[in-house]
Structure formats: C-alpha cells, structure tokens
Design a protein around this motif. Structure first.
Motif, PDB file in Angstrom:
ATOM      1  N   ALA A 144       0.970  -1.204  -0.014  1.00 39.12           N
ATOM      2  CA  ALA A 144       0.020   0.074  -0.013  1.00 39.12           C
ATOM      3  C   ALA A 144       0.985   1.227  -0.029  1.00 39.12           C
ATOM      4  O   ALA A 144       2.111   1.429   0.515  1.00 39.12           O
ATOM      5  CB  ALA A 144      -0.965  -0.040   1.237  1.00 39.12           C
ATOM      6  N   GLU A 145       0.225   2.193  -0.813  1.00 34.63           N
ATOM      7  CA  GLU A 145       0.884   3.522  -0.514  1.00 34.63           C
ATOM      8  C   GLU A 145      -0.141   4.573  -0.142  1.00 34.63           C
ATOM      9  O   GLU A 145      -1.191   4.489  -0.406  1.00 34.63           O
ATOM     10  CB  GLU A 145       1.407   3.982  -2.069  1.00 34.63           C
ATOM     11  CG  GLU A 145       2.406   3.208  -2.475  1.00 34.63           C
ATOM     12  CD  GLU A 145       2.985   3.743  -3.893  1.00 34.63           C
ATOM     13  OE1 GLU A 145       2.396   4.772  -4.475  1.00 34.63           O
ATOM     14  OE2 GLU A 145       3.916   3.045  -4.432  1.00 34.63           O
ATOM     15  N   TRP A 146       0.435   5.692   0.689  1.00 35.78           N
ATOM     16  CA  TRP A 146      -0.190   6.591   1.231  1.00 35.78           C
ATOM     17  C   TRP A 146      -0.159   7.766   0.296  1.00 35.78           C
ATOM     18  O   TRP A 146       0.966   8.255   0.020  1.00 35.78           O
ATOM     19  CB  TRP A 146       0.221   7.021   2.744  1.00 35.78           C
ATOM     20  CG  TRP A 146      -0.867   8.169   3.487  1.00 35.78           C
ATOM     21  CD1 TRP A 146      -0.884   9.476   2.940  1.00 35.78           C
ATOM     22  CD2 TRP A 146      -1.057   8.001   4.885  1.00 35.78           C
ATOM     23  NE1 TRP A 146      -1.640   9.932   3.821  1.00 35.78           N
ATOM     24  CE2 TRP A 146      -1.625   9.435   4.868  1.00 35.78           C
ATOM     25  CE3 TRP A 146      -0.646   7.250   5.986  1.00 35.78           C
ATOM     26  CZ2 TRP A 146      -2.101   9.834   6.277  1.00 35.78           C
ATOM     27  CZ3 TRP A 146      -1.253   7.585   7.104  1.00 35.78           C
ATOM     28  CH2 TRP A 146      -1.906   8.742   7.362  1.00 35.78           C
ATOM     29  N   HIS A 147      -1.372   8.384  -0.332  1.00 32.17           N
ATOM     30  CA  HIS A 147      -1.084   9.466  -1.287  1.00 32.17           C
ATOM     31  C   HIS A 147      -2.118  10.647  -0.619  1.00 32.17           C
ATOM     32  O   HIS A 147      -3.185  10.467  -0.313  1.00 32.17           O
ATOM     33  CB  HIS A 147      -1.873   9.133  -2.752  1.00 32.17           C
ATOM     34  CG  HIS A 147      -0.848   8.224  -3.506  1.00 32.17           C
ATOM     35  ND1 HIS A 147      -0.825   8.462  -4.898  1.00 32.17           N
ATOM     36  CD2 HIS A 147      -0.122   6.916  -3.078  1.00 32.17           C
ATOM     37  CE1 HIS A 147       0.146   7.346  -5.133  1.00 32.17           C
ATOM     38  NE2 HIS A 147       0.394   6.842  -4.234  1.00 32.17           N
ATOM     39  N   MET A 148      -1.573  11.758  -0.374  1.00 29.25           N
ATOM     40  CA  MET A 148      -1.907  12.975   0.347  1.00 29.25           C
ATOM     41  C   MET A 148      -1.824  14.278  -0.675  1.00 29.25           C
ATOM     42  O   MET A 148      -0.998  14.565  -1.283  1.00 29.25           O
ATOM     43  CB  MET A 148      -1.098  13.052   1.478  1.00 29.25           C
ATOM     44  CG  MET A 148      -1.569  14.417   2.312  1.00 29.25           C
ATOM     45  SD  MET A 148      -0.436  14.676   3.676  1.00 29.25           S
ATOM     46  CE  MET A 148      -0.955  16.316   4.234  1.00 29.25           C
ATOM     47  N   ILE A 149      -3.187  14.809  -0.721  1.00 27.23           N
ATOM     48  CA  ILE A 149      -3.108  16.049  -1.477  1.00 27.23           C
ATOM     49  C   ILE A 149      -3.095  17.099  -0.333  1.00 27.23           C
ATOM     50  O   ILE A 149      -3.623  17.089   0.780  1.00 27.23           O
ATOM     51  CB  ILE A 149      -4.546  16.452  -2.106  1.00 27.23           C
ATOM     52  CG1 ILE A 149      -4.573  15.062  -3.286  1.00 27.23           C
ATOM     53  CG2 ILE A 149      -4.461  17.845  -2.920  1.00 27.23           C
ATOM     54  CD1 ILE A 149      -6.091  15.207  -3.950  1.00 27.23           C
ATOM     55  N   VAL A 150      -2.163  18.006  -0.499  1.00 30.71           N
ATOM     56  CA  VAL A 150      -1.781  19.042   0.300  1.00 30.71           C
ATOM     57  C   VAL A 150      -2.514  20.137  -0.034  1.00 30.71           C
ATOM     58  O   VAL A 150      -2.804  20.924  -0.845  1.00 30.71           O
ATOM     59  CB  VAL A 150      -0.178  19.490   0.466  1.00 30.71           C
ATOM     60  CG1 VAL A 150      -0.246  20.639   1.426  1.00 30.71           C
ATOM     61  CG2 VAL A 150       0.716  18.380   0.453  1.00 30.71           C
ATOM     62  N   PHE A 151      -3.368  20.748   1.118  1.00 32.16           N
ATOM     63  CA  PHE A 151      -4.188  22.047   1.277  1.00 32.16           C
ATOM     64  C   PHE A 151      -3.605  22.984   2.370  1.00 32.16           C
ATOM     65  O   PHE A 151      -2.781  22.563   3.101  1.00 32.16           O
ATOM     66  CB  PHE A 151      -5.666  21.734   1.350  1.00 32.16           C
ATOM     67  CG  PHE A 151      -6.211  20.614   0.251  1.00 32.16           C
ATOM     68  CD1 PHE A 151      -6.510  21.177  -0.930  1.00 32.16           C
ATOM     69  CD2 PHE A 151      -6.417  19.379   0.731  1.00 32.16           C
ATOM     70  CE1 PHE A 151      -7.422  20.383  -1.700  1.00 32.16           C
ATOM     71  CE2 PHE A 151      -7.137  18.616  -0.255  1.00 32.16           C
ATOM     72  CZ  PHE A 151      -7.534  19.173  -1.491  1.00 32.16           C
ATOM     73  N   GLY A 169       2.952   0.415   7.947  1.00 35.24           N
ATOM     74  CA  GLY A 169       3.564  -0.476   7.023  1.00 35.24           C
ATOM     75  C   GLY A 169       3.213  -0.252   5.472  1.00 35.24           C
ATOM     76  O   GLY A 169       3.316  -1.245   4.603  1.00 35.24           O
ATOM     77  N   PHE A 170       3.148   0.962   5.136  1.00 34.76           N
ATOM     78  CA  PHE A 170       2.706   1.558   3.890  1.00 34.76           C
ATOM     79  C   PHE A 170       3.953   1.620   3.393  1.00 34.76           C
ATOM     80  O   PHE A 170       5.185   1.913   3.952  1.00 34.76           O
ATOM     81  CB  PHE A 170       2.402   2.838   4.115  1.00 34.76           C
ATOM     82  CG  PHE A 170       0.970   3.225   4.207  1.00 34.76           C
ATOM     83  CD1 PHE A 170      -0.144   3.170   2.922  1.00 34.76           C
ATOM     84  CD2 PHE A 170       0.329   3.357   5.497  1.00 34.76           C
ATOM     85  CE1 PHE A 170      -1.408   3.301   3.179  1.00 34.76           C
ATOM     86  CE2 PHE A 170      -1.199   3.511   5.666  1.00 34.76           C
ATOM     87  CZ  PHE A 170      -1.953   3.535   4.431  1.00 34.76           C
ATOM     88  N   SER A 171       4.217   1.059   2.073  1.00 30.89           N
ATOM     89  CA  SER A 171       5.523   1.109   1.402  1.00 30.89           C
ATOM     90  C   SER A 171       5.993   2.376   0.929  1.00 30.89           C
ATOM     91  O   SER A 171       7.319   2.447   0.605  1.00 30.89           O
ATOM     92  CB  SER A 171       5.470  -0.082   0.250  1.00 30.89           C
ATOM     93  OG  SER A 171       4.514   0.617  -0.750  1.00 30.89           O
ATOM     94  N   LYS A 172       5.139   3.376   0.672  1.00 36.01           N
ATOM     95  CA  LYS A 172       5.567   4.540   0.354  1.00 36.01           C
ATOM     96  C   LYS A 172       4.733   5.679   0.685  1.00 36.01           C
ATOM     97  O   LYS A 172       3.396   5.526   0.917  1.00 36.01           O
ATOM     98  CB  LYS A 172       5.533   4.624  -1.187  1.00 36.01           C
ATOM     99  CG  LYS A 172       6.278   5.598  -1.821  1.00 36.01           C
ATOM    100  CD  LYS A 172       6.357   5.558  -3.125  1.00 36.01           C
ATOM    101  CE  LYS A 172       7.255   6.567  -4.074  1.00 36.01           C
ATOM    102  NZ  LYS A 172       7.300   6.406  -5.415  1.00 36.01           N
ATOM    103  N   PHE A 173       5.217   6.883   0.914  1.00 29.92           N
ATOM    104  CA  PHE A 173       4.559   8.027   1.341  1.00 29.92           C
ATOM    105  C   PHE A 173       4.391   9.022   0.059  1.00 29.92           C
ATOM    106  O   PHE A 173       5.622   9.251  -0.179  1.00 29.92           O
ATOM    107  CB  PHE A 173       4.797   8.711   2.660  1.00 29.92           C
ATOM    108  CG  PHE A 173       3.981   9.961   2.852  1.00 29.92           C
ATOM    109  CD1 PHE A 173       2.614   9.975   3.310  1.00 29.92           C
ATOM    110  CD2 PHE A 173       4.487  11.105   2.714  1.00 29.92           C
ATOM    111  CE1 PHE A 173       1.916  11.097   3.739  1.00 29.92           C
ATOM    112  CE2 PHE A 173       3.945  12.341   3.005  1.00 29.92           C
ATOM    113  CZ  PHE A 173       2.696  12.304   3.452  1.00 29.92           C
ATOM    114  N   VAL A 174       3.513   9.395  -0.443  1.00 33.30           N
ATOM    115  CA  VAL A 174       3.537  10.377  -1.614  1.00 33.30           C
ATOM    116  C   VAL A 174       2.446  11.609  -1.313  1.00 33.30           C
ATOM    117  O   VAL A 174       1.466  11.323  -0.760  1.00 33.30           O
ATOM    118  CB  VAL A 174       3.051   9.828  -2.780  1.00 33.30           C
ATOM    119  CG1 VAL A 174       3.021  10.904  -4.053  1.00 33.30           C
ATOM    120  CG2 VAL A 174       3.907   8.701  -3.147  1.00 33.30           C
TER     121      VAL A 174
END
Length: 311
Positions: A144-151, A169-174
């Motif tokens: 899993a990857e965590w995808h975040m839109i920045v406001f 345990g996310f493999s990547k943070f974006v």
C-alpha cells in the motif's frame, strides 16, 4: 463503478461543491463479473501489463464484485500488475485481508491528512475506518501507498502523515499539491460551511487574498442556480474560448495514454483514450468537453455510439 461512499467537494460527482449528486450518475451502473468475462476474455488480456482501477466518478471498491473481478484480471497472465486508487473508507477489514492475498497488486490510499483534517476534503469518509482497513491490508501482506493532497488546512501534517504511514506498514508516502482553485464547501442545505484553500509548493496560498463574504454569497447563488438547472435538464456548461488557448508546439508532458499505450474503459463500458475523458459520454451535457468530443469524432466520421459496447 458509479458508486462512491465519499462526497469530495471538487469531484465531478458533486458539481456544486455541496452534497448534491450529479443527475447523470446511477448507483446501479457498475461492472459485473459476467460482463467482464464477456467483454474482456483471457485471450484478449494475455499481453496486458497493467490494470489501473482509477475511478473518475466512483470508487472501485464500492463495486459489489470488486474482489472477484480483481482476482479474475490477476489470473489473466503472470506479468499483469494491478493498482487500485481508493479513499479506503469502504468495506470491512476482512475484505481487505482477502484483497491482500492477490499477488502483484498495489493499493493507493487517498488520505489527505489526519483525523482532524482528512474529512474536510474526503467528506463522508471515516479516518478511523480507513486506518483500520489499511492496517488489515498491510498486516496481511498487502502493498500500500499513502497518497496525500496538500491543502492549506493540512500542510502542517505532512511529516506526521509520513511517520504514521511507516508505522502502519505503507511501502511509500506520496504528497502532491492540487492544481485546482479554492472551493467553497456547501453543507446539506447548500449553505456555505467552510473554504478549502489551495497552496503552492512553498506553502503559500495560491489565491493570496481571502475569499470575501460577498464573493461567497455570489458563489452560493451561482451553485444553487447550477443545481436547479442540472435537476431540470437545462444546465449548459461554460464554453472554453479556444482563441485564448495558446498553441504549444512541444507538449511539456506526453499524454499518459500515449506514453503508457493504454486505454480507459468507463463504468458504462465506453472505451475512451484516457481517464480525463473517461466519463464524458456519461455526463454529456454536464461536461464542457462533450461538445468538443462530439465535434472531433464527427470530423472523423464517427459518433459517440462508436465508443460504447453493449452490456
């Protein structure tokens, strides 16, 4: 799937930024396993390398047979890789543990902040449910990857989100910054509730001057008129003044569908070049791109019906 459990204010599902749902949507429109096996048999999938479940007007995991269809595609060939984009707030942990058993699969969870901020954009989602589901998925071996839109309202939480993603345990943070404008979020009575503000990469506001009260009033009146016209079928989207669009001899970025040699198949089985045009035939008069699309295919001697297959 044309279903979604969220109510994001800048999604085409909610064209007025309120809880009003686009009348072109139908909760009963979604792929079935029978349709998939009929239209996409294994002999047509033997050379497919990637399948990306990227909902333009719905969330894939709300499809009643999402798990079964994902398994079907995964078995098409040993080189096929699947990616699911989702808000992660639907289904139970047991379902996510079963999804984790599918090989060569990655899930991108769209989580825009922590418990006190994620729901501001991802309305109607539950942060605790998302975290519970994500943990069930990663604990069971899922990637899993965590995808975040920045406001503006969550920009201070980037590092906290990154740390939590590692803990879970996310493999990547974006994280990425939205290219959209500020939006006035309306409540269930179409009254202004709050404003979501876009920021630049340096954290500064894209629109430096705060939206004033009279501008909010004007916006609300405009959205109410839009909603009424959508309800009675008289809405006409604003046209793009093509004379104001500068020609670019060399595109800065190649179109994804050309770069990846991909096509987009929408929830109603329209086959389109990419997700940008994914549901344009379904939305039709709501979407300002529809007239351009009809004109372009007409010049090629085609009609929009040529892009649909019988279900």
């Amino acid at each position: 799937s044309q279903r979604c459990n969220a109510a994001c204010p800048q999604c085409s599902r909610h064209p007025t930024g309120s809880y009003f749902l686009s009348p072109s949507l139908n909760d009963n429109v979604f792929w079935t396993l029978d349709q998939v096996t009929k239209h996409l048999p294994y002999e047509d999938l033997k050379n497919i390398q990637n399948i990306h479940y990227n909902g333009t007007r719905g969330d894939w995991i709300t499809n009643p047979e999402a798990l079964e269809i994902t398994k079907y595609f995964n078995q098409a060939n040993d080189n096929l890789v699947s990616t699911i984009n989702t808000n992660g707030s639907a289904r139970k942990p047991e379902w996510w543990r079963e999804l984790a058993k599918i090989s060569r699969l990655k899930v991108n969870f769209a989580i825009d902040g922590l418990e006190d901020t994620n729901h501001l954009y991802r309305r109607r989602t539950s942060f605790n449910t998302i975290i519970e589901n994500a943990k069930a998925f990663t604990d069971a071996g899922g990637v899993a990857e965590w995808h975040m839109i920045v406001f503006d309202h969550n920009k201070h939480q980037i590092e906290e989100c990154r740390a939590l993603s590692k803990e879970l345990g996310f493999s990547k943070f974006v994280f990425r910054y939205t290219d959209r404008k500020d939006v006035v979020v309306l409540d269930k009575e179409a009254k202004p509730e709050y404003v979501i503000r876009a920021v630049n990469k340096d954290g500064t506001l894209k629109t430096p001057n705060a939206i004033r009260d009279f501008q909010i009033v004007d916006h609300v009146m405009k959205m109410r008129k839009t909603e009424q016209r959508l309800r009675n079928g008289t809405y006409v989207p604003s046209k793009v003044d093509e004379s104001q669009i500068s020609s670019i001899s060399e595109p800065k970025e190649l179109c994804e569908s050309l770069r990846d040699k991909s096509v987009y198949i929408s929830s109603d089985w329209s086959v389109m070049p990419c997700c940008f045009l994914g549901e344009v035939l379904n939305a039709k008069s709501e979407d300002r791109r529809y007239d351009n699309f009809e004109r372009s295919v007409g010049e090629a001697g085609k009609t929009s019906n040529d892009f649909k297959c019988s279900t």
